[in-house]
Design an enzyme around this catalytic site. Structure first.
Site, PDB file in Angstrom:
ATOM      1  CE  LYS A   1      -4.158  -2.110   1.748  1.00 47.78           C
ATOM      2  NZ  LYS A   1      -3.718  -3.526   1.713  1.00 47.78           N
TER       3      LYS A   1
HETATM    4  C1  LIG Z   1      -4.314  -4.607   1.044  1.00 49.71           C
HETATM    5  C2  LIG Z   1      -3.489  -5.846   0.910  1.00 49.71           C
HETATM    6  C3  LIG Z   1      -3.823  -6.861  -0.019  1.00 49.71           C
HETATM    7  C4  LIG Z   1      -5.053  -6.795  -0.894  1.00 49.71           C
HETATM    8  O1  LIG Z   1      -4.947  -5.853  -1.945  1.00 49.71           O
HETATM    9  P1  LIG Z   1      -6.249  -5.352  -2.734  1.00 49.71           P
HETATM   10  O2  LIG Z   1      -5.785  -4.246  -3.589  1.00 49.71           O
HETATM   11  O3  LIG Z   1      -7.217  -4.891  -1.660  1.00 49.71           O
HETATM   12  O4  LIG Z   1      -6.799  -6.503  -3.494  1.00 49.71           O
HETATM   13  C5  LIG Z   1      -2.974  -7.955  -0.122  1.00 49.71           C
HETATM   14  N1  LIG Z   1      -1.898  -8.091   0.677  1.00 49.71           N
HETATM   15  C6  LIG Z   1      -1.551  -7.143   1.587  1.00 49.71           C
HETATM   16  C7  LIG Z   1      -0.368  -7.365   2.446  1.00 49.71           C
HETATM   17  C8  LIG Z   1      -2.329  -5.989   1.737  1.00 49.71           C
HETATM   18  O5  LIG Z   1      -1.986  -5.061   2.655  1.00 49.71           O
END
Ligand SMILES: *Cc1c(COP(=O)(O)O)cnc(C)c1O
Length: 453
Positions: free
Chosen positions: A107
């Site tokens: 993120k």
């Molecule tokens: C948010 C997140 C995901 C999922 O990603 P999306 O874009 O919501 O599908 C997967 N792995 C981690 C570690 C995350 O923080």
């Protein structure tokens, strides 16, 4: 470039307005009116690549020089010279490590940029906003880190008391910036989310405090994630497949957009944990809501994947009215299905879907460690399990590694007996003083707190 809502009944906006708005006023998500294509992928740094991918989306709202400076600054916070390095896992299968940012999860790739975009746009407009958000762990710390140096942004993050990991909580509560507040709510993650929704629905409160959101439906987050799919195309030869550990469908949607823009992405493998509503949809053409189960990969414990709405809009020939009606029925009845011709046109050529339960997740962490000596986190492990099922001879497979193993040390230790260590920049995380507030699950109390912030 202008942006339209997936539900067809919100004002058409330019880039900067879309970034600040987050959600459209009709409840829909903003998408560009058409997908630009990139005819040749530029050489240069990751930030240079990002700038050229973003330019067609800006519609002149931000100059190329400014965008280039924002990207250079955002990606200078990553601790690896390649920003998102590719590493070999097993023959024909590589990992792209997206976790070298400040809070150790993918993120950061989007939120380091989004914080800077907010600050730039607000400074130009001489405005201030208060970002409120709910987190079950990863989003809160990444959002806080993205805006902690922004003069025009206050941020208040609600998290469920006692229900986020120590690392996740400390990554939020040890940030010492005057514009950052965290609140432990006596309740669950859903309670936190309901409080945020209620604040947004309180129009006078929302206006008085100039509320804003940075959740995963924000267009700029999806856009920022497109870049690393092009980065893969700079590092492997020919078409490739990508496996994406999936929750809200944001990351994998970015892969689909990269494909629309001309990146040689062949298949996108959607990898789910036991909360496999998407995998069941790809298998059956029907999306049916069930409950959420807590798993070892909590950032993918999601009931309804909000970014799926953007793909649905395309599948409906960009008919916002039709999409809005389908989503209304989905909210009431918990079920949504698509026709087989839509499936043949949009899903079958590109998407594959796999799943891993907790047992598979631990077994995958263990097998990767035994084969290569590498520690992977449980979200990445869900991806690796699915990728192994769909890897084809002669086509490179890349699994996106979405979190650093030290962010989820308990699962890694359970699988391998080894407790992964936090990287250098976080090694004092457990020595820093925590600053947080506690509030009951009560809207009036939370609104009064936000108002004072
Ligand atoms: C948010 C997140 C995901 C999922 O990603 P999306 O874009 O919501 O599908 C997967 N792995 C981690 C570690 C995350 O923080």
């Amino acid at each position: 470039m202008q942006y339209v809502s997936t539900r067809g009944a919100a004002p058409i906006l330019g880039f900067s307005d879309v970034v600040l708005a987050g959600l459209a006023t009709d409840g829909g998500l903003y998408v560009p009116e058409s997908w630009p294509t990139i005819s040749s992928v530029p050489k240069g740094s990751y930030a240079d690549l990002a700038t050229s991918i973003f330019l067609p989306y800006l519609g002149g709202d931000i100059s190329p020089e400014t965008m280039s400076a924002l990207c250079a600054d955002a990606y200078s916070t990553f601790r690896h010279p390649d920003v998102v390095p590719l590493v070999n896992l097993e023959p024909g299968h590589q990992l792209m490590e997206l976790f070298h940012g400040p809070t150790l999860a993918f993120k950061d790739v989007a939120l380091q940029l989004l914080g800077r975009l907010f600050d730039h746009i607000l400074t130009e407009r001489n405005e201030k906003v208060t970002i409120v958000g709910a987190t079950s762990g990863d989003t809160g710390s990444a959002a806080i880190d993205g805006v902690k140096n922004c003069d025009n942004v206050n941020i208040v993050i609600l998290y469920p008391k006692g229900r986020v990991s120590d690392v996740q909580r400390r990554q939020m509560t040890t940030v010492d910036s005057p514009n950052v507040r965290t609140v432990a709510i006596d309740g669950t993650f859903d309670d936190c989310q309901d409080l945020v929704k209620a604040m947004f629905n309180d129009a006078p409160f929302r206006q008085r405090n100039n509320l804003s959101a940075v959740n995963s439906i924000n267009w700029a987050r999806v856009m920022a994630q497109v870049v690393y799919y092009f980065e893969i195309s700079r590092r492997v030869v020919g078409p490739f497949d990508v496996t994406v550990p999936t929750g809200n469908f944001g990351n994998v949607l970015s892969g689909w957009i990269a494909q629309q823009m001309g990146a040689p992405v062949r298949h996108l493998v959607v990898a789910s944990n036991e909360n496999d509503i998407l995998t069941r949809f790809f298998e059956s053409l029907a999306m049916n809501v069930t409950g959420v189960h807590p798993t070892l990969s909590p950032s993918m414990d999601i009931q309804v994947s909000s970014n799926f709405e953007r793909l649905l809009f395309e599948m409906n020939g960009r008919d916002g009215g039709l999409s809005a009606e389908q989503l209304r029925v989905f909210r009431d009845k918990g079920t949504l299905s698509v026709e087989s011709d839509q499936y043949e046109q949009w899903i079958a050529p590109t998407f594959r879907a796999g799943r891993a339960n907790n047992h598979d997740t631990l077994a995958t962490i263990r097998s990767v460690y035994e084969n290569s000596g590498m520690l992977i986190d449980p979200h990445t492990a869900v991806g690796v399990k699915a990728a192994r099922e769909f890897t084809e001879e002669g086509v490179p497979m890349i699994t996106l590694a979405t979190a650093h193993p030290a962010k989820f040390p308990d699962a890694v230790e359970r699988a391998t007996g080894i407790r992964p260590e936090l990287p250098e920049h976080l090694s004092n995380l457990f020595d820093l003083p925590e600053k947080t507030s506690e509030l009951p699950n009560d809207l009036a109390a939370v609104e009064a707190f936000v108002e004072r912030s």
